[in-house]
Design an enzyme around this catalytic site. Structure first.
Site, PDB file in Angstrom:
ATOM      1  N   GLU A  35       0.985  -1.118  -0.001  1.00 37.49           N
ATOM      2  CA  GLU A  35       0.049  -0.043  -0.125  1.00 37.49           C
ATOM      3  C   GLU A  35       0.830   1.206  -0.176  1.00 37.49           C
ATOM      4  O   GLU A  35       1.813   1.412   0.599  1.00 37.49           O
ATOM      5  CB  GLU A  35      -0.948   0.033   1.262  1.00 37.49           C
ATOM      6  N   LYS A  42     -10.084  -2.799   7.750  1.00 36.83           N
ATOM      7  CA  LYS A  42      -8.783  -2.335   8.453  1.00 36.83           C
ATOM      8  C   LYS A  42      -9.199  -1.846   9.661  1.00 36.83           C
ATOM      9  O   LYS A  42      -9.765  -0.883  10.008  1.00 36.83           O
ATOM     10  CB  LYS A  42      -8.272  -1.200   7.528  1.00 36.83           C
TER      11      LYS A  42
END
Length: 209
Positions: free
Chosen positions: A40, A128
């Site tokens: 990411e 998340k």
């Protein structure tokens, strides 16, 4: 491979953020060389869309290069245009407000049970859990009771020891920033990054149930 399946397999999401775009790109490429599949690139990184585009060009269309810290639909549009294959948000975000943006998988930030439900309603492919350090592995264990089938990725304050605990309590993977990246994305030593990557991969393997 989609991001959730990759995370289930490899158990690690590397989070890159830094002030030097060239160093950030070198960090991404080094992580990929070390066998870390899901990477990411935070939009707080200097020139993040360009870094995403350059990483995509270097690693190819199948690489799991995503964009993190996506807070608005405009952020989502910039990231997808740059080549991000998935998005990661820090909180509940309606990333598809703008028409015409190709939809990609979203790991949506949530902390409470109510936020988890809302994230799922907004189409999150995984949660998340952020900031995971607020409740630690014990909180994840409690959260798994009402959400046994929901893919959860703890992020925030996850070192190698905590990573093993989170995986042991049912996380599909852990997201790791500074404990893994260190200062590499600001121009730090890539050899040290390789050492940390190797150590984290070993810890993740030991932490796999």
């Amino acid at each position: 491979m989609n991001p959730v399946e990759s995370l289930r397999t490899h158990r690690l999401l590397a989070i890159v953020r830094g002030n030097d775009p060239d160093a950030a790109l070198r960090t991404v490429l080094t992580l990929a060389e070390e066998g870390i599949e899901a990477i990411e690139i935070s939009l707080t990184t200097n020139e993040a869309p360009a870094v995403i585009a350059r990483a995509r060009a270097e690693l190819g269309p199948e690489a799991l290069v995503g964009a993190g810290t996506v807070r608005t639909a405009a952020d989502a549009a910039r990231a997808v245009d740059a080549g991000a294959s998935y998005l990661v948000t820090p909180a509940l975000v309606d990333v598809w407000q703008s028409a015409g943006i190709p939809e990609v998988p979203v790991l949506m930030g949530a902390l409470s049970p109510s936020e988890v439900e809302l994230a799922l309603m907004r189409g999150a492919c995984a949660i998340k859990l952020f900031p995971a350090s607020l409740g630690g592995p014990a909180y994840l264990r409690a959260l798994r009771d009402p959400f046994p089938e929901v893919p959860i990725v703890p992020v925030g304050g996850v070192d190698a020891v905590a990573a093993r605990e989170y995986l042991g309590h049912g996380a599909i993977a852990v997201g790791v920033g500074s404990p893994l990246i260190g200062d590499a994305a600001d121009g730090g030593d890539l050899g040290e990054l390789r050492t940390r990557a190797s150590a984290f991969r070993a810890a993740i393997t030991r932490g796999t149930p």
